[in-house]
Structure formats: structure tokens, C-alpha cells
Design a protein around this motif. Structure first.
Motif, PDB file in Angstrom:
ATOM      1  N   ARG A 226       0.820  -1.210   0.000  1.00 62.41           N
ATOM      2  CA  ARG A 226       0.000   0.000   0.000  1.00 62.41           C
ATOM      3  C   ARG A 226       0.855   1.262   0.000  1.00 62.41           C
ATOM      4  O   ARG A 226       0.576   2.212  -0.737  1.00 62.41           O
ATOM      5  CB  ARG A 226      -0.949  -0.015   1.204  1.00 62.41           C
ATOM      6  CG  ARG A 226      -2.118  -0.971   1.021  1.00 62.41           C
ATOM      7  CD  ARG A 226      -3.109  -0.867   2.182  1.00 62.41           C
ATOM      8  NE  ARG A 226      -4.367  -1.502   1.856  1.00 62.41           N
ATOM      9  CZ  ARG A 226      -4.814  -2.641   2.380  1.00 62.41           C
ATOM     10  NH1 ARG A 226      -4.077  -3.282   3.280  1.00 62.41           N
ATOM     11  NH2 ARG A 226      -5.977  -3.144   2.004  1.00 62.41           N
ATOM     12  N   ARG A 227       1.908   1.277   0.810  1.00 54.59           N
ATOM     13  CA  ARG A 227       2.770   2.464   0.820  1.00 54.59           C
ATOM     14  C   ARG A 227       3.488   2.627  -0.503  1.00 54.59           C
ATOM     15  O   ARG A 227       3.641   3.747  -1.006  1.00 54.59           O
ATOM     16  CB  ARG A 227       3.791   2.357   1.964  1.00 54.59           C
ATOM     17  CG  ARG A 227       3.262   2.753   3.329  1.00 54.59           C
ATOM     18  CD  ARG A 227       2.883   4.223   3.448  1.00 54.59           C
ATOM     19  NE  ARG A 227       4.003   5.125   3.316  1.00 54.59           N
ATOM     20  CZ  ARG A 227       4.781   5.520   4.327  1.00 54.59           C
ATOM     21  NH1 ARG A 227       4.527   5.083   5.559  1.00 54.59           N
ATOM     22  NH2 ARG A 227       5.769   6.353   4.127  1.00 54.59           N
TER      23      ARG A 227
ATOM     24  N   ARG B  55       0.969   4.087  -2.931  1.00 44.53           N
ATOM     25  CA  ARG B  55       0.567   5.458  -2.586  1.00 44.53           C
ATOM     26  C   ARG B  55       1.695   6.460  -2.803  1.00 44.53           C
ATOM     27  O   ARG B  55       1.468   7.576  -3.261  1.00 44.53           O
ATOM     28  CB  ARG B  55       0.118   5.537  -1.124  1.00 44.53           C
ATOM     29  CG  ARG B  55      -1.212   4.896  -0.844  1.00 44.53           C
ATOM     30  CD  ARG B  55      -1.866   5.505   0.399  1.00 44.53           C
ATOM     31  NE  ARG B  55      -0.972   5.602   1.532  1.00 44.53           N
ATOM     32  CZ  ARG B  55      -0.930   4.712   2.524  1.00 44.53           C
ATOM     33  NH1 ARG B  55      -1.710   3.648   2.511  1.00 44.53           N
ATOM     34  NH2 ARG B  55      -0.107   4.878   3.530  1.00 44.53           N
TER      35      ARG B  55
ATOM     36  N   HIS C 152      -5.941   0.205  -6.703  1.00 52.32           N
ATOM     37  CA  HIS C 152      -6.023   1.475  -5.989  1.00 52.32           C
ATOM     38  C   HIS C 152      -7.218   1.510  -5.037  1.00 52.32           C
ATOM     39  O   HIS C 152      -7.148   2.145  -3.981  1.00 52.32           O
ATOM     40  CB  HIS C 152      -6.052   2.631  -6.987  1.00 52.32           C
ATOM     41  CG  HIS C 152      -4.691   2.969  -7.535  1.00 52.32           C
ATOM     42  ND1 HIS C 152      -3.818   3.818  -6.895  1.00 52.32           N
ATOM     43  CD2 HIS C 152      -4.043   2.535  -8.647  1.00 52.32           C
ATOM     44  CE1 HIS C 152      -2.702   3.910  -7.582  1.00 52.32           C
ATOM     45  NE2 HIS C 152      -2.809   3.142  -8.650  1.00 52.32           N
TER      46      HIS C 152
ATOM     47  N   ALA D 250      -6.698   2.001  -1.007  1.00 53.86           N
ATOM     48  CA  ALA D 250      -7.460   3.004  -0.254  1.00 53.86           C
ATOM     49  C   ALA D 250      -8.345   2.385   0.818  1.00 53.86           C
ATOM     50  O   ALA D 250      -8.987   3.109   1.583  1.00 53.86           O
ATOM     51  CB  ALA D 250      -8.321   3.817  -1.215  1.00 53.86           C
TER      52      ALA D 250
END
Length: 209
Positions: free
Chosen positions: A105-106, A109, A161, A165
Motif C-alpha cells: 500500500r505504501r 501510494r 487502488h 485506499a
């Protein structure tokens, strides 16, 4: 011709680089929302901050290097599987993301080019698997494989995505990625295989909603 000393230096460089990326992953897992600085990575990896910069690069390059490592691992997994099945390419890709959710996720992002994260291994393997299906007469000869694979890739990036999120869970991430592929396969199926390729769509539950 590389000398013995040159080969040893290259191995040591590769080992330090690997240690830096492992340290980055550890820091991310320790603090999912923490700021990841060159100094913190260097301290965890037991190298100088300049070494992080020299072997990896500035902050954006760290995320790029993590993504490259991610793709390398996916290539290894697909090579073991043979990955001639388009659905297995999608399943393996999603599985790799969800196995290490904090880092995944990081990475997505923070990396400005994260939209390209699926362009290397998954799309290459997907095109190859779909082209093989076309050669075997499973998909129609008149369909454009690159265009179909691009449609699937775009849908998978969208699902990725949403997952990043927190809008969908792991199961829905996989279901939506497979749904995109199954729609494309069913729409491009040769007559003799259309019913079989339609089956996943007709029997699908509510996980894609």
C-alpha cells in the motif's frame, strides 16, 4: 572480462542494496504511516546514508526499487508455475500484493509512477498467456491481444487502488481483477469455447460489488 576483485565488489554492492531494501520494508511494517527517511533506512541497514543514496537514489527511487523487487519476485513465481493460464497470472499478482499489505500500500501510494506497477511482469505474462490461448484456438483469431490485455491491466490497476485506499478487501480485490479478465475472455472467445469461458461470469457471487 570481470576480475575476481570486481566480482566480489559487485556481490558486496548487491548485498548492501538488498539489505537497504529489506530495512525499508521492515521500517514500513513497524510503522505503516511513518516517514521513511534515508537516515532511518541507513541506520536499520547498518550502512552510511550516502550508501543508500548511491546504491538506490533519492526518495522516489526507493519506491521504484521496491516495485522492481516486487516484480522480480512475481517473475520468479510465474516462472515456477509456467503461468500459461491468464487467470493464474492475475491470481498470482493479486496474491503477492495482499501477502505484504503494508509495504504494497505504501509503495503504491508514495510512488508517483505507481500506475506503471503492473506494466512490466503481469502485462507481459498476460499478453503471452492470452496469445497462447489465441494460438490454441480458445480466443478468436481476429481479436487484438495487446488491446485486450491493456483493458484487463487498466481494470486491475483500478482494483488495486481501491484496495490500497481500503475501499475493498482482499477477496474483492481478487474478484474484481478476475472479473475484468473473465469479461474480456468471454467476449473474445472462439465459438467452441464460449460457454466454458462464460461460466465464471454466470456462476460468480457478489464479491465484485
Amino acid at each position: 572480462m570481470q576480475t575476481a576483485d570486481g566480482g566480489l565488489r559487485a556481490r558486496h554492492k548487491a548485498q548492501r542494496r538488498s539489505r537497504i531494501l529489506d530495512a525499508t520494508r521492515e521500517l514500513l511494517r513497524d510503522g505503516p504511516e511513518a516517514v521513511i527517511s534515508t537516515e532511518r533506512i541507513a541506520e536499520r541497514a547498518a550502512v552510511a546514508p550516502a550508501t543508500v543514496y548511491n546504491l538506490i537514489g533519492p526518495r522516489e527511487k526507493i519506491w521504484e526499487a521496491l516495485a522492481a523487487g516486487f516484480m522480480d519476485e512475481l517473475e520468479r513465481r510465474l516462472a515456477v508455475l509456467g503461468a500459461g493460464d491468464p487467470r493464474e497470472v492475475v491470481r498470482s499478482t493479486v496474491r503477492l500484493f495482499v501477502e505484504d499489505p503494508v509495504v504494497s500500500r505504501r509503495m503504491v501510494r508514495e510512488w508517483e509512477a505507481s500506475g506503471l506497477v503492473l506494466d512490466r511482469t503481469p502485462l507481459t505474462q498476460l499478453r503471452r498467456a492470452m496469445a497462447e490461448a489465441q494460438t490454441r484456438g480458445i480466443l478468436r483469431a481476429d481479436v487484438h491481444i495487446d488491446a485486450l490485455a491493456a483493458v484487463v491491466g487498466t481494470s486491475c490497476v483500478g482494483a488495486l487502488h481501491q484496495w490500497v485506499a481500503g475501499l475493498i478487501d482482499d477477496d474483492r480485490f481478487l474478484a474484481r481483477a478476475l472479473f475484468a479478465l473473465d469479461v474480456v475472455l468471454a467476449a473474445s472467445a472462439a465459438d467452441a469455447h464460449r460457454d466454458r469461458l462464460l461460466t465464471p461470469l454466470l456462476t460468480r457471487g457478489t464479491a465484485t460489488t
